[in-house]
Design a protein around this motif. Structure first.
Motif, PDB file in Angstrom:
ATOM      1  N   ALA A 104      84.634 -20.273  60.974  1.00 17.52           N
ATOM      2  CA  ALA A 104      84.084 -21.263  62.079  1.00 17.52           C
ATOM      3  C   ALA A 104      83.021 -20.579  62.827  1.00 17.52           C
ATOM      4  O   ALA A 104      81.870 -21.144  63.109  1.00 17.52           O
ATOM      5  CB  ALA A 104      84.905 -22.015  62.890  1.00 17.52           C
ATOM      6  N   ASP A 105      83.486 -19.283  63.378  1.00 16.89           N
ATOM      7  CA  ASP A 105      82.484 -18.537  64.187  1.00 16.89           C
ATOM      8  C   ASP A 105      81.360 -17.464  63.452  1.00 16.89           C
ATOM      9  O   ASP A 105      80.400 -17.362  64.160  1.00 16.89           O
ATOM     10  CB  ASP A 105      83.436 -17.897  65.208  1.00 16.89           C
ATOM     11  N   PHE A 106      82.001 -17.250  62.513  1.00 15.89           N
ATOM     12  CA  PHE A 106      80.743 -16.278  61.873  1.00 15.89           C
ATOM     13  C   PHE A 106      80.276 -17.011  60.465  1.00 15.89           C
ATOM     14  O   PHE A 106      79.319 -16.275  59.847  1.00 15.89           O
ATOM     15  CB  PHE A 106      81.453 -14.830  61.017  1.00 15.89           C
ATOM     16  N   GLY A 107      80.779 -18.107  60.088  1.00 16.62           N
ATOM     17  CA  GLY A 107      80.216 -18.770  58.794  1.00 16.62           C
ATOM     18  C   GLY A 107      81.063 -18.297  57.576  1.00 16.62           C
ATOM     19  O   GLY A 107      81.291 -19.174  56.718  1.00 16.62           O
ATOM     20  N   SER A 108      81.484 -17.125  57.494  1.00 14.37           N
ATOM     21  CA  SER A 108      82.393 -16.744  56.369  1.00 14.37           C
ATOM     22  C   SER A 108      82.993 -15.293  56.626  1.00 14.37           C
ATOM     23  O   SER A 108      82.460 -14.588  57.424  1.00 14.37           O
ATOM     24  CB  SER A 108      81.295 -16.343  55.256  1.00 14.37           C
ATOM     25  N   PHE A 109      84.075 -15.072  55.829  1.00 21.90           N
ATOM     26  CA  PHE A 109      84.713 -13.635  55.949  1.00 21.90           C
ATOM     27  C   PHE A 109      83.750 -12.530  55.676  1.00 21.90           C
ATOM     28  O   PHE A 109      83.634 -11.519  56.423  1.00 21.90           O
ATOM     29  CB  PHE A 109      85.887 -13.933  55.233  1.00 21.90           C
ATOM     30  N   GLU A 110      83.105 -12.838  54.782  1.00 17.56           N
ATOM     31  CA  GLU A 110      81.935 -11.827  54.348  1.00 17.56           C
ATOM     32  C   GLU A 110      81.054 -11.322  55.519  1.00 17.56           C
ATOM     33  O   GLU A 110      80.660 -10.354  55.788  1.00 17.56           O
ATOM     34  CB  GLU A 110      81.304 -12.359  52.836  1.00 17.56           C
ATOM     35  N   LYS A 111      80.480 -12.387  56.044  1.00 19.87           N
ATOM     36  CA  LYS A 111      79.731 -12.303  57.263  1.00 19.87           C
ATOM     37  C   LYS A 111      80.271 -11.739  58.394  1.00 19.87           C
ATOM     38  O   LYS A 111      79.844 -10.402  58.918  1.00 19.87           O
ATOM     39  CB  LYS A 111      78.966 -13.624  57.566  1.00 19.87           C
ATOM     40  N   PHE A 112      81.565 -11.711  58.773  1.00 23.04           N
ATOM     41  CA  PHE A 112      82.202 -10.994  59.657  1.00 23.04           C
ATOM     42  C   PHE A 112      82.386  -9.535  59.436  1.00 23.04           C
ATOM     43  O   PHE A 112      82.245  -8.778  60.202  1.00 23.04           O
ATOM     44  CB  PHE A 112      83.803 -11.793  59.748  1.00 23.04           C
ATOM     45  N   VAL A 113      82.703  -9.448  57.687  1.00 19.95           N
ATOM     46  CA  VAL A 113      82.938  -8.093  57.592  1.00 19.95           C
ATOM     47  C   VAL A 113      81.601  -7.113  57.649  1.00 19.95           C
ATOM     48  O   VAL A 113      81.504  -5.919  58.292  1.00 19.95           O
ATOM     49  CB  VAL A 113      83.217  -7.872  56.107  1.00 19.95           C
ATOM     50  N   GLU A 114      80.523  -7.885  57.346  1.00 15.51           N
ATOM     51  CA  GLU A 114      79.089  -7.174  57.656  1.00 15.51           C
ATOM     52  C   GLU A 114      78.935  -6.747  58.896  1.00 15.51           C
ATOM     53  O   GLU A 114      78.548  -5.676  59.229  1.00 15.51           O
ATOM     54  CB  GLU A 114      78.156  -8.123  56.928  1.00 15.51           C
ATOM     55  N   GLU A 115      79.002  -7.843  59.883  1.00 17.97           N
ATOM     56  CA  GLU A 115      78.862  -7.702  61.114  1.00 17.97           C
ATOM     57  C   GLU A 115      79.707  -6.415  61.962  1.00 17.97           C
ATOM     58  O   GLU A 115      79.243  -5.619  62.868  1.00 17.97           O
ATOM     59  CB  GLU A 115      78.998  -8.972  61.965  1.00 17.97           C
ATOM     60  N   PHE A 116      80.874  -6.517  61.557  1.00 21.66           N
ATOM     61  CA  PHE A 116      82.138  -5.580  62.119  1.00 21.66           C
ATOM     62  C   PHE A 116      81.639  -4.136  61.520  1.00 21.66           C
ATOM     63  O   PHE A 116      81.540  -3.132  62.365  1.00 21.66           O
ATOM     64  CB  PHE A 116      83.253  -5.973  61.648  1.00 21.66           C
ATOM     65  N   LYS A 117      81.486  -4.070  60.151  1.00 20.48           N
ATOM     66  CA  LYS A 117      81.125  -2.563  59.716  1.00 20.48           C
ATOM     67  C   LYS A 117      79.775  -2.245  60.199  1.00 20.48           C
ATOM     68  O   LYS A 117      79.508  -0.972  60.563  1.00 20.48           O
ATOM     69  CB  LYS A 117      80.987  -2.756  58.290  1.00 20.48           C
ATOM     70  N   THR A 118      78.697  -3.188  60.453  1.00 18.50           N
ATOM     71  CA  THR A 118      77.563  -2.789  60.975  1.00 18.50           C
ATOM     72  C   THR A 118      77.627  -2.300  62.363  1.00 18.50           C
ATOM     73  O   THR A 118      77.009  -1.179  62.927  1.00 18.50           O
ATOM     74  CB  THR A 118      76.453  -3.791  61.053  1.00 18.50           C
ATOM     75  N   ALA A 119      78.456  -2.839  63.103  1.00 19.39           N
ATOM     76  CA  ALA A 119      78.760  -2.383  64.450  1.00 19.39           C
ATOM     77  C   ALA A 119      79.390  -1.074  64.676  1.00 19.39           C
ATOM     78  O   ALA A 119      78.876  -0.174  65.407  1.00 19.39           O
ATOM     79  CB  ALA A 119      79.955  -3.506  65.328  1.00 19.39           C
ATOM     80  N   GLY A 120      80.179  -0.923  63.731  1.00 21.06           N
ATOM     81  CA  GLY A 120      80.979   0.357  63.706  1.00 21.06           C
ATOM     82  C   GLY A 120      80.018   1.771  63.348  1.00 21.06           C
ATOM     83  O   GLY A 120      80.016   2.737  64.024  1.00 21.06           O
ATOM     84  N   ALA A 121      79.140   1.309  62.210  1.00 25.05           N
ATOM     85  CA  ALA A 121      78.367   2.344  61.747  1.00 25.05           C
ATOM     86  C   ALA A 121      77.062   2.650  62.736  1.00 25.05           C
ATOM     87  O   ALA A 121      76.537   3.768  62.562  1.00 25.05           O
ATOM     88  CB  ALA A 121      77.717   1.631  60.424  1.00 25.05           C
ATOM     89  N   THR A 122      76.711   1.762  63.490  1.00 25.73           N
ATOM     90  CA  THR A 122      75.464   1.633  64.278  1.00 25.73           C
ATOM     91  C   THR A 122      75.936   1.943  65.566  1.00 25.73           C
ATOM     92  O   THR A 122      74.812   2.281  66.544  1.00 25.73           O
ATOM     93  CB  THR A 122      74.586   0.485  64.464  1.00 25.73           C
ATOM     94  N   GLN A 123      77.186   2.180  66.191  1.00 23.85           N
ATOM     95  CA  GLN A 123      77.419   2.812  67.189  1.00 23.85           C
ATOM     96  C   GLN A 123      77.302   4.101  67.696  1.00 23.85           C
ATOM     97  O   GLN A 123      77.602   5.062  66.778  1.00 23.85           O
ATOM     98  CB  GLN A 123      79.118   2.696  67.662  1.00 23.85           C
TER      99      GLN A 123
END
Ligand code: MN
Length: 196
Positions: A104-123
């Motif tokens: 509901a909030d990210f559109g798909s599980f794949e989108k969540f994964v992409e955002e989560f990994k990007t946040a971790g990689a770009t910190q």
């Protein structure tokens, strides 16, 4: 004692080959323990001695005079939470209420994964990536050093430690590989769901 080193929720070698026992010996046994020991020393004899960990974090956030206490207390909380976010045989896509909420909030599980990994990689430098609940909506955030979403009006549901000490022995500089493994093999979705 408000700052305690909890038992690890799994054996030190239980996350192998993804996170080695050697990493956990240092990460839990040395780093996490040092935050407990140093934080406890700093609050000894102060009015924070009887507060709980979360109260200490909230009461010292943003107070430059109390940065030492905040950093240690928040790191105690962050690590205790991080261990619970992983389990042997974890990872992959969740089911149930959390799965529906992610869709509901990210559109798909794949989108969540992409955002989560990007946040971790770009910190940049040391810190944490989080899945939080803010105004009843899921959100990905990253925090620097010891900072914690609790002091930003957000409820933590999942975190990954991106300090180098979390992955360097197993992955050296390959933080994105550690993040991919965290998502695919380690996330304890039962715990994440229990926080929702
Ligand atoms: Mn750490």
């Amino acid at each position: 004692m408000p700052l305690v080193l909890p038992e690890l929720p799994f054996a030190k070698d239980a996350l192998e080959p993804y996170i080695s026992a050697r990493t956990l010996e240092f990460h839990y046994g040395k780093h996490h323990n040092a935050y407990v020991v140093n934080g406890s020393k700093l609050i000894a004899g102060t009015d924070l001695e009887t507060a709980d960990n979360e109260e200490i974090i909230k009461k010292t956030a943003g107070d430059s005079q109390k940065a030492g206490i905040f950093n240690n207390a928040a790191q105690v909380w962050n690590h205790s939470f991080y261990w619970k976010c992983m389990k042997p045989g974890g990872g992959g896509a969740p089911t149930g209420k959390i799965a529906d909420k992610i869709k509901a909030d990210f559109g798909s599980f794949e989108k969540f994964v992409e955002e989560f990994k990007t946040a971790g990689a770009t910190q940049f430098g040391s810190g944490w990536a989080w899945l939080v609940l803010e105004n009843d909506r899921l959100k990905i955030v990253k925090t620097a050093n010891a900072d914690n979403p609790l002091v930003h009006g957000q409820k933590p549901l999942l975190t990954v430690d991106v300090w180098e000490h979390a992955y360097y022995l197993d992955y050296q500089n390959r933080r994105p590989d550690y993040l991919a493994v965290f998502v695919e093999k380690l996330i304890n979705w039962d715990f994440v769901s229990s926080c929702l």
